[in-house]
Write a protein that holds these residues in place. Structure first.
Motif, PDB file in Angstrom:
ATOM      1  N   ALA A  55       0.813  -1.222   0.000  1.00 34.05           N
ATOM      2  CA  ALA A  55       0.000   0.000   0.000  1.00 34.05           C
ATOM      3  C   ALA A  55       0.842   1.266   0.000  1.00 34.05           C
ATOM      4  O   ALA A  55       0.438   2.281  -0.538  1.00 34.05           O
ATOM      5  CB  ALA A  55      -0.933  -0.003   1.203  1.00 34.05           C
ATOM      6  N   SER A  59       6.210   5.151  -0.940  1.00 32.85           N
ATOM      7  CA  SER A  59       5.883   6.474  -0.424  1.00 32.85           C
ATOM      8  C   SER A  59       6.966   7.049   0.471  1.00 32.85           C
ATOM      9  O   SER A  59       6.834   8.156   0.969  1.00 32.85           O
ATOM     10  CB  SER A  59       4.605   6.381   0.392  1.00 32.85           C
ATOM     11  OG  SER A  59       4.855   5.581   1.528  1.00 32.85           O
ATOM     12  N   GLY A  60       8.034   6.316   0.714  1.00 27.84           N
ATOM     13  CA  GLY A  60       9.042   6.801   1.651  1.00 27.84           C
ATOM     14  C   GLY A  60       8.839   6.243   3.044  1.00 27.84           C
ATOM     15  O   GLY A  60       9.569   6.568   3.970  1.00 27.84           O
ATOM     16  N   GLN A 341       0.832   5.262  11.430  1.00 28.46           N
ATOM     17  CA  GLN A 341       1.608   6.121  10.547  1.00 28.46           C
ATOM     18  C   GLN A 341       1.515   5.652   9.099  1.00 28.46           C
ATOM     19  O   GLN A 341       1.544   6.458   8.185  1.00 28.46           O
ATOM     20  CB  GLN A 341       3.077   6.173  10.992  1.00 28.46           C
ATOM     21  CG  GLN A 341       3.291   6.721  12.399  1.00 28.46           C
ATOM     22  CD  GLN A 341       2.734   8.109  12.588  1.00 28.46           C
ATOM     23  OE1 GLN A 341       1.696   8.303  13.196  1.00 28.46           O
ATOM     24  NE2 GLN A 341       3.420   9.115  12.062  1.00 28.46           N
ATOM     25  N   ILE A 343      -0.994   4.514   7.540  1.00 30.63           N
ATOM     26  CA  ILE A 343      -2.197   5.040   6.907  1.00 30.63           C
ATOM     27  C   ILE A 343      -1.921   6.420   6.308  1.00 30.63           C
ATOM     28  O   ILE A 343      -2.386   6.744   5.227  1.00 30.63           O
ATOM     29  CB  ILE A 343      -3.350   5.074   7.933  1.00 30.63           C
ATOM     30  CG1 ILE A 343      -3.861   3.655   8.156  1.00 30.63           C
ATOM     31  CG2 ILE A 343      -4.474   5.975   7.456  1.00 30.63           C
ATOM     32  CD1 ILE A 343      -4.793   3.509   9.318  1.00 30.63           C
ATOM     33  N   PHE A 344      -1.112   7.221   7.009  1.00 27.28           N
ATOM     34  CA  PHE A 344      -0.730   8.521   6.463  1.00 27.28           C
ATOM     35  C   PHE A 344       0.123   8.338   5.215  1.00 27.28           C
ATOM     36  O   PHE A 344      -0.072   8.994   4.206  1.00 27.28           O
ATOM     37  CB  PHE A 344       0.077   9.332   7.478  1.00 27.28           C
ATOM     38  CG  PHE A 344      -0.755   9.905   8.585  1.00 27.28           C
ATOM     39  CD1 PHE A 344      -1.908  10.612   8.298  1.00 27.28           C
ATOM     40  CD2 PHE A 344      -0.379   9.750   9.893  1.00 27.28           C
ATOM     41  CE1 PHE A 344      -2.671  11.151   9.305  1.00 27.28           C
ATOM     42  CE2 PHE A 344      -1.136  10.291  10.914  1.00 27.28           C
ATOM     43  CZ  PHE A 344      -2.285  10.992  10.623  1.00 27.28           C
ATOM     44  N   PHE A 345       1.096   7.429   5.325  1.00 26.66           N
ATOM     45  CA  PHE A 345       1.991   7.210   4.185  1.00 26.66           C
ATOM     46  C   PHE A 345       1.213   6.728   2.968  1.00 26.66           C
ATOM     47  O   PHE A 345       1.516   7.099   1.847  1.00 26.66           O
ATOM     48  CB  PHE A 345       3.083   6.193   4.537  1.00 26.66           C
ATOM     49  CG  PHE A 345       4.237   6.786   5.277  1.00 26.66           C
ATOM     50  CD1 PHE A 345       5.166   7.561   4.605  1.00 26.66           C
ATOM     51  CD2 PHE A 345       4.404   6.586   6.628  1.00 26.66           C
ATOM     52  CE1 PHE A 345       6.232   8.125   5.274  1.00 26.66           C
ATOM     53  CE2 PHE A 345       5.467   7.141   7.303  1.00 26.66           C
ATOM     54  CZ  PHE A 345       6.386   7.913   6.625  1.00 26.66           C
ATOM     55  N   GLY A 347      -1.520   7.566   2.090  1.00 27.28           N
ATOM     56  CA  GLY A 347      -2.203   8.695   1.479  1.00 27.28           C
ATOM     57  C   GLY A 347      -3.718   8.608   1.540  1.00 27.28           C
ATOM     58  O   GLY A 347      -4.415   9.166   0.713  1.00 27.28           O
ATOM     59  N   TRP A 348      -4.243   7.890   2.556  1.00 32.83           N
ATOM     60  CA  TRP A 348      -5.685   7.796   2.655  1.00 32.83           C
ATOM     61  C   TRP A 348      -6.260   9.071   3.245  1.00 32.83           C
ATOM     62  O   TRP A 348      -5.637   9.721   4.074  1.00 32.83           O
ATOM     63  CB  TRP A 348      -6.091   6.596   3.512  1.00 32.83           C
ATOM     64  CG  TRP A 348      -5.913   5.322   2.780  1.00 32.83           C
ATOM     65  CD1 TRP A 348      -6.078   5.131   1.448  1.00 32.83           C
ATOM     66  CD2 TRP A 348      -5.502   4.080   3.334  1.00 32.83           C
ATOM     67  NE1 TRP A 348      -5.813   3.819   1.130  1.00 32.83           N
ATOM     68  CE2 TRP A 348      -5.458   3.163   2.269  1.00 32.83           C
ATOM     69  CE3 TRP A 348      -5.197   3.643   4.612  1.00 32.83           C
ATOM     70  CZ2 TRP A 348      -5.110   1.838   2.442  1.00 32.83           C
ATOM     71  CZ3 TRP A 348      -4.856   2.325   4.796  1.00 32.83           C
ATOM     72  CH2 TRP A 348      -4.803   1.435   3.716  1.00 32.83           C
ATOM     73  N   SER A 350      -7.936  11.546   5.541  1.00 31.74           N
ATOM     74  CA  SER A 350      -7.872  11.482   6.995  1.00 31.74           C
ATOM     75  C   SER A 350      -9.260  11.422   7.632  1.00 31.74           C
ATOM     76  O   SER A 350      -9.391  11.074   8.787  1.00 31.74           O
ATOM     77  CB  SER A 350      -7.091  12.666   7.547  1.00 31.74           C
ATOM     78  OG  SER A 350      -7.826  13.844   7.328  1.00 31.74           O
ATOM     79  N   PHE A 353      -9.536   8.020   8.563  1.00 24.81           N
ATOM     80  CA  PHE A 353      -8.369   7.524   9.287  1.00 24.81           C
ATOM     81  C   PHE A 353      -8.734   6.521  10.379  1.00 24.81           C
ATOM     82  O   PHE A 353      -8.203   5.430  10.459  1.00 24.81           O
ATOM     83  CB  PHE A 353      -7.625   8.717   9.886  1.00 24.81           C
ATOM     84  CG  PHE A 353      -6.545   8.350  10.833  1.00 24.81           C
ATOM     85  CD1 PHE A 353      -5.344   7.874  10.359  1.00 24.81           C
ATOM     86  CD2 PHE A 353      -6.728   8.457  12.193  1.00 24.81           C
ATOM     87  CE1 PHE A 353      -4.336   7.526  11.228  1.00 24.81           C
ATOM     88  CE2 PHE A 353      -5.730   8.111  13.068  1.00 24.81           C
ATOM     89  CZ  PHE A 353      -4.535   7.640  12.581  1.00 24.81           C
TER      90      PHE A 353
ATOM     91  N   GLU B  63      -3.346  16.387   0.261  1.00 25.02           N
ATOM     92  CA  GLU B  63      -3.822  15.560   1.367  1.00 25.02           C
ATOM     93  C   GLU B  63      -3.967  16.418   2.615  1.00 25.02           C
ATOM     94  O   GLU B  63      -3.138  17.281   2.867  1.00 25.02           O
ATOM     95  CB  GLU B  63      -2.817  14.434   1.642  1.00 25.02           C
ATOM     96  CG  GLU B  63      -2.770  13.416   0.536  1.00 25.02           C
ATOM     97  CD  GLU B  63      -1.538  12.527   0.633  1.00 25.02           C
ATOM     98  OE1 GLU B  63      -0.861  12.568   1.685  1.00 25.02           O
ATOM     99  OE2 GLU B  63      -1.267  11.819  -0.342  1.00 25.02           O
ATOM    100  N   ARG B  65      -4.073  16.456   6.695  1.00 26.28           N
ATOM    101  CA  ARG B  65      -3.673  15.636   7.847  1.00 26.28           C
ATOM    102  C   ARG B  65      -3.842  16.440   9.124  1.00 26.28           C
ATOM    103  O   ARG B  65      -3.534  17.633   9.149  1.00 26.28           O
ATOM    104  CB  ARG B  65      -2.201  15.236   7.750  1.00 26.28           C
ATOM    105  CG  ARG B  65      -1.872  14.412   6.545  1.00 26.28           C
ATOM    106  CD  ARG B  65      -2.261  12.972   6.788  1.00 26.28           C
ATOM    107  NE  ARG B  65      -2.061  12.173   5.607  1.00 26.28           N
ATOM    108  CZ  ARG B  65      -3.057  11.667   4.887  1.00 26.28           C
ATOM    109  NH1 ARG B  65      -4.297  11.889   5.224  1.00 26.28           N
ATOM    110  NH2 ARG B  65      -2.811  10.928   3.832  1.00 26.28           N
ATOM    111  N   ALA B  84       8.976  12.701   5.250  1.00 26.15           N
ATOM    112  CA  ALA B  84       9.555  11.417   4.837  1.00 26.15           C
ATOM    113  C   ALA B  84       8.911  10.904   3.560  1.00 26.15           C
ATOM    114  O   ALA B  84       9.516  10.141   2.815  1.00 26.15           O
ATOM    115  CB  ALA B  84       9.388  10.393   5.955  1.00 26.15           C
TER     116      ALA B  84
END
Lengths: 379, 315
Positions: A55, A59-60, A341, A343-345, A347-348, A350, A353, B63, B65, B84
């Motif tokens: 997923a 993305s890093g 974290q 989930i953030f990566f 790109g979903w 928020s 979330f 996005e 956040r 990151a």
């Protein structure tokens, strides 16, 4: 539960025992490994990693600074989960640890900023204060016989309220900053806010194993102390629980307190001690955070008590006490940190979330329970 | 049980494939906007509208956040994490300079363009190495509101703070108090976020302090319940009442005369302009030379009609 678990551990031959004692049941190395309570959490973690490799792989998330990001989040939660799981195994809860984080942070920041107390003394003061709060918490639970759920719920509000009231009283502010300058040159501050392995990470960047900023310094300048604390506390906690008499006492207190008392286990002492351990863990969390960010805030640690309990449960600790493991709780914290974290990566949105977080955690726990049952033959 | 685990595995791969597929489609510039607001803060909906529309107009992905509970240490982690993930730009609020200093400067150091919005000052923004700041100076806005109140003859007031742990909200109350020349002290109450709690706390304060001349609320979360408290005690329109930010209810209360003015910091601009500036920067290397003050603008009975139909979505 506790009885089964204790006999499990007694069959592990100790080095001093004669090798061919006929009373010892022989258990293969592999099945012994598979029987550990943390196995489910390890499989859950593997599942989560596979998922996010798909997923969020590009993305890093798995670059050095990405790894350090979820590792730090997991480490913070892991520190809390170590205390929470030990207390849970002993059959009690501490819902005040989230509030304790904010309170401990203020115990460090207010004396330092408004009374000019050196940071090392503030840190010692905060730890002493936290241990006292933990003691009071445990003492009230033991003396009143009330469920720890209720007592620590009261402390959740008392500590959160005190944090806000005292910070307004002393500083007229809810965020007390300016600790970074005060902590400079202090001998104890780096134990919480520092980083280790600076040269090592510099080398890694030079060898292009991890990324670097345009000026050549590594994107991850070192291992934060919060991660070191996590590992050290996990090792100590795991050792105490599985290799010492105190560990047996903890299992016995949570399994059947009455039976444990009858065989001479100091149940009250164990429980009060573990309330102090949870307060200590919350203070380690707070100290690392305050030293890293240079400020304490009245709302730090909101809802962390539940996250710590979630981590302990994912890690295989039973809500009813008597069963569980410290290392499992650490893996639980790692699952939580990676999912949160990740989930953030990925790109979903928020807005979704918490839905994702809840679903992923449910899948991790179900999977973890399924694996554990299958391997241990539990029904 | 074997089929269960297999199903589980299929499910996970299906979701993972979906997710990777979705992110592969958005091949254009990707920006991340990080706010300090907890999930319950409805004010940020306008910003969400702004970044959504900016994203559509400019064919970029933006996005949004935020730390779900509003914990600023969590927010710092989100900034680190956004850095990151190597976006084309980061838009971030300076909710607390101390906490966010390291993560934001690290993102800048990594070469990611950063624009700060909303909370924080232009000086702080520059110190962090951000390209520009789009916002409204909090203390000044509170001070401006206080001057209006002073002109109206207000001597004592109530500041309903629904987000007391954020220093920016305390700044607003402080600016208001300083303009009136009164100490802040007990006149600022910690109302919490729950509407019925806010309403009852305001009602209780007004009952205990019947000489209160004016009320300042810091946003819809504290303004709406305060309006209800005043209506219930039949004091609506009798007290001088100023608020920050707009919503449909606040616009209606201005028309009714319950609220004298609302300070609009025009959040749509705070969302839209940074996305536009960062996109132009990424594509053509052009960027505005100065900070942008999106507010304060006072919305009163005179200009409320214009604002009203857009409230909650664009204003």
């Amino acid at each position: 539960m506790s009885v089964g678990d204790m006999s499990d551990r007694s069959i592990t031959p100790s080095p001093a025992a004669p090798k061919d004692d006929e009373r010892l049941r022989r258990v293969g190395r592999v099945s012994r490994l598979l029987n550990r309570p943390e196995l489910g959490a390890v499989s859950g973690l593997a599942l989560v990693f596979v998922f996010f490799a798909f997923a969020a792989g590009s993305s890093g998330m798995f670059a050095a600074d990405g790894v350090m990001n979820w590792l730090t989040v997991s480490a913070q939660l892991g520190i809390l989960a170590i205390g929470a799981s030990l207390l849970m195994i002993a059959g009690e809860f501490d819902l005040s640890i989230g509030s304790m984080i904010g309170f401990a942070g203020m115990m460090i920041a207010i004396p330092a900023v408004f009374f000019g107390v050196p940071i090392w003394l503030c840190l010692i003061f905060a730890f002493a204060g936290a241990l006292l709060v933990g003691f009071i918490n445990g003492y009230i639970v033991i003396r009143t016989g009330l469920p720890s759920f209720i007592v620590s719920l009261a402390f959740l509000f008392i500590l959160r309220g005190l944090t806000l009231a005292l910070s307004i009283l002393f500083s007229n502010r809810t965020i007390v900053g300016g600790l970074r300058e005060k902590a400079a040159g202090d001998w104890l501050a780096p134990v919480f806010g520092g980083r280790i392995g600076l040269g090592f990470f510099q080398k890694l960047a030079e060898w292009k194993i991890i990324g670097a900023y345009p000026d050549g310094s590594p994107v991850v300048p070192g291992l934060p102390m919060v991660v070191v604390w996590w590992v050290v506390l996990a090792l100590i906690g795991g050792w105490v629980l599985t290799r010492t008499r105190v560990g047996n006492w903890i299992f016995a207190s949570g399994g059947d307190a009455k039976a444990a008392r009858n065989v001479g286990v100091p149940v009250n002492g164990v429980k009060i001690g573990l309330f102090m351990v949870t307060a200590f863990c919350a203070t380690v969390y707070a100290a690392c955070q305050v030293m890293e960010f240079g400020s304490a805030a009245a709302d730090r640690g909101l809802l962390k008590e539940f996250e710590a309990i979630i981590a302990a449960v994912i890690g295989g600790s039973l809500l009813t006490g008597g069963y569980g493991s410290v290392i499992g709780a650490c893996f639980g914290a790692l699952i939580f940190g990676v999912v949160q974290q990740g989930i953030f990566f990925a790109g979903w949105n928020s807005d979704w979330f918490r839905v994702f977080l809840g679903v992923m955690l449910l899948i991790a726990v179900v999977f973890n329970n399924y694996i554990r049952r299958k391997v241990t033959g539990e029904r | 049980m074997k089929s269960l685990s297999r199903k589980l595995a299929y499910g996970i791969f299906a979701v993972a494939a979906l997710v990777t597929g979705a992110s592969a489609q958005a091949a254009n510039e990707r920006f991340v906007l990080i706010s300090h607001a907890p999930d319950s803060d409805s004010w940020w909906n306008t910003i969400k509208t702004a970044i959504k529309e900016a994203g559509q107009h400019l064919s970029v992905t933006v996005e949004y956040r935020n730390p779900p509970t509003g914990d600023l240490a969590d927010m710092a982690r989100i900034v680190e994490q956004a850095a990151a993930s190597n976006p084309n730009g980061i838009i971030v609020t300076i909710a607390d300079f101390d906490v966010l200093q390291a993560p934001i400067t690290n993102a800048v150091k990594k070469g990611i363009p950063v624009v700060t919005i909303n909370s924080g000052t232009q000086e702080q923004s520059a110190r962090l190495g951000a390209l520009m700041h789009v916002g409204q100076p909090e203390y000044d806005a509170g001070f401006g509101a206080g001057k209006k109140a002073k002109d109206a003859g207000v001597k004592s007031f109530l500041c309903v703070n629904h987000y007391i742990t954020n220093p920016a909200s305390v700044e607003r109350c402080k600016g208001f108090a300083d303009a009136l020349g009164t100490p802040l002290g007990n006149q600022m109450i910690d109302s919490g976020m729950d509407p019925s709690e806010v309403e009852n706390k305001v009602a209780a304060y007004l009952k205990a302090n019947p000489n209160t001349g004016g009320i300042l609320t810091l946003g819809p979360n504290s303004a709406h319940p305060t309006i209800r408290a005043l209506e219930k005690s039949q004091q609506a329109g009798k007290l001088f009442f100023g608020t920050f930010d707009l919503s449909p209810e606040i616009a209606k209360a201005i028309t009714d005369g319950t609220i004298n003015f609302a300070i609009d910091q025009q959040p749509y601009l705070q969302g839209y302009l940074p996305v536009m500036a960062l996109t132009l920067n990424a594509r053509y290397g052009v960027f505005p030379g100065n900070n942008i003050n999106s507010g304060p603008g006072f919305v009163t009975k005179q200009n409320v009609a214009l604002v009203r139909k857009l409230a909650g979505e664009y204003r």
